[in-house]
Design a protein around this motif. Structure first.
Motif, PDB file in Angstrom:
ATOM      1  N   TRP A  70      67.625  20.422  22.277  1.00  0.00           N
ATOM      2  CA  TRP A  70      68.472  21.114  21.306  1.00  0.00           C
ATOM      3  C   TRP A  70      69.793  20.366  21.187  1.00  0.00           C
ATOM      4  N   CYS A  71      70.439  20.476  20.035  1.00  0.00           N
ATOM      5  CA  CYS A  71      71.712  19.776  19.849  1.00  0.00           C
ATOM      6  C   CYS A  71      72.889  20.567  20.405  1.00  0.00           C
ATOM      7  N   CYS A  72      72.742  21.892  20.558  1.00  0.00           N
ATOM      8  CA  CYS A  72      73.822  22.717  21.094  1.00  0.00           C
ATOM      9  C   CYS A  72      73.228  23.974  21.737  1.00  0.00           C
ATOM     10  N   ALA A  73      74.052  24.671  22.495  1.00  0.00           N
ATOM     11  CA  ALA A  73      73.583  25.877  23.179  1.00  0.00           C
ATOM     12  C   ALA A  73      73.209  26.960  22.166  1.00  0.00           C
ATOM     13  N   GLU A  74      73.914  27.013  21.043  1.00  0.00           N
ATOM     14  CA  GLU A  74      73.616  28.031  20.023  1.00  0.00           C
ATOM     15  C   GLU A  74      72.216  27.848  19.460  1.00  0.00           C
ATOM     16  N   HIS A  75      71.832  26.628  19.172  1.00  0.00           N
ATOM     17  CA  HIS A  75      70.479  26.386  18.650  1.00  0.00           C
ATOM     18  C   HIS A  75      69.424  26.666  19.721  1.00  0.00           C
ATOM     19  N   ALA A  76      69.759  26.445  20.970  1.00  0.00           N
ATOM     20  CA  ALA A  76      68.817  26.765  22.052  1.00  0.00           C
ATOM     21  C   ALA A  76      68.582  28.279  22.097  1.00  0.00           C
ATOM     22  N   LYS A  77      69.632  29.062  21.831  1.00  0.00           N
ATOM     23  CA  LYS A  77      69.501  30.523  21.814  1.00  0.00           C
ATOM     24  C   LYS A  77      68.679  30.981  20.605  1.00  0.00           C
ATOM     25  N   LEU A  78      68.916  30.320  19.462  1.00  0.00           N
ATOM     26  CA  LEU A  78      68.207  30.720  18.236  1.00  0.00           C
ATOM     27  C   LEU A  78      66.718  30.374  18.298  1.00  0.00           C
TER      28      LEU A  78
END
Length: 82
Positions: A70-78
């Motif tokens: 993932w490119c960021c933690a937010e995208h990992a959550k999504l």
């Protein structure tokens, strides 16, 4: 006249030797630069793709979660994009 000619030859010889030495130093510098550039090209970092937005980023900057990148933690959550 003889002293003038002698000094002219000495000066020309010194200039010639200094030019040869500077040329050798420049060649050594170029060779070292080529070796350094070759080493940095060989050490290129691999790129990975974000599982959500599909952008590519260096592996060292990516987040790893659930076996995906993932490119960021937010995208990992999504999670995966629908």
């Amino acid at each position: 006249m003889g002293k003038f000619l002698l000094w002219a030859i000495i000066i020309l010889a010194v200039l010639f030797v200094s030019r040869i030495l500077s040329h050798q130093k420049a060649q050594a510098r170029r060779a070292a630069d080529r070796r350094q550039n070759a080493a940095s090209r060989d050490a290129a970092e691999s790129m990975v793709r974000c599982a959500h937005c599909q952008i590519y980023l260096p592996r060292s900057e990516a987040y790893m979660s659930q076996g995906k990148t993932w490119c960021c933690a937010e995208h990992a959550k999504l999670g995966l994009k629908q």
